[in-house]
Design an enzyme around this catalytic site. Structure first.
Site: not given
Ligand SMILES: CC(C)(COP(=O)(O)OP(=O)(O)OC[C@H]1O[C@@H](n2cnc3c(N)ncnc32)[C@H](O)[C@@H]1OP(=O)(O)O)[C@@H](O)C(=O)NCCC(=O)NCCS
Length: 176
Positions: A91, A93, A104-105, A134-135, A139, A141
């Site tokens: 995956f 994104i 939230g998107y 990449n915190e 978070h 995920y």
């Protein structure tokens, strides 16, 4: 189209290339992603064509992420390296347009594509890699159910030093 409350996942068109290239060339966005070289509109057109090819071959599904209210394309997400034998996929994104981070998107798009992968494509496992720094992504995920399963130590060189790359996964029965 995969319709959510606030965003919709749709196929990418060549006309999307300039919008993607514009934002991808912002280092604040690109520093979280694998391709670190700046891109042109043509590079993005080629990439969009490659996503069509993946879909034709059944090895991957890539979608644009569009905000329902404005119809603005803000990013893309996809399932890649699909294995029919193992029923697994990788995956990825990116919301290229950073003005739309933290609304939230990304969480909703991730839930939508996981639902598609597990409930429509009958996948058993979806995995990903994410950079140590990449915190926000880590978070998100964790929030949708991905588990940390390990890390590639000092696998990434960025901004003058090495960083770990975290590996995460989620099984079909853990999604809900
Ligand atoms: C990572 C990304 C997909 C997340 O999407 P998003 O829409 O910005 O995220 P959301 O608004 O859905 O959720 C953000 C969450 O992270 C939290 N967050 C924000 N910044 C954070 C930080 N620095 N550390 C930890 N958590 C953070 C927010 O509070 C929110 O959590 P909450 O819902 O529990 O309050 C998006 O920011 C993005 O594409 N970034 C650039 C490219 C990228 O990193 N891609 C992923 C590569 S693995």
């Amino acid at each position: 189209m995969i319709q959510g409350k606030h965003v919709t996942l749709r196929g990418l068109e060549l006309e999307d290339a300039p919008e993607i290239a514009l934002h991808y060339n912002d280092w604040e966005v690109r520093r979280f992603l694998n391709r670190i070289a700046p891109v042109s509109k043509e590079d993005e057109e080629e990439w969009i064509r490659s996503t069509w090819e993946q879909r034709r071959k059944g090895t991957g599904y890539v979608f644009g992420i569009e905000v329902n209210k404005s119809r603005l394309l803000i990013g893309s997400c996809g399932l890649h390296w699909m294995s029919v034998t193992n029923r697994s996929a990788d995956f990825g994104i990116a919301l290229y347009n950073k003005a739309h981070w933290n609304k939230g998107y990304g969480t909703e798009a991730t839930q939508l594509i996981l639902g598609y992968g597990f409930n429509q494509l009958n996948l058993h496992r979806i995995h990903l890699t994410v950079f140590e720094f990449n915190e926000r992504a880590r978070h998100v995920y964790e929030k949708v159910g991905f588990k940390h399963i390990g890390r590639h130590r000092q696998a990434l060189f960025r901004n003058g030093r090495y960083w770990d790359i975290y590996v995460m996964d989620i099984l079909a029965n853990e999604f809900g």
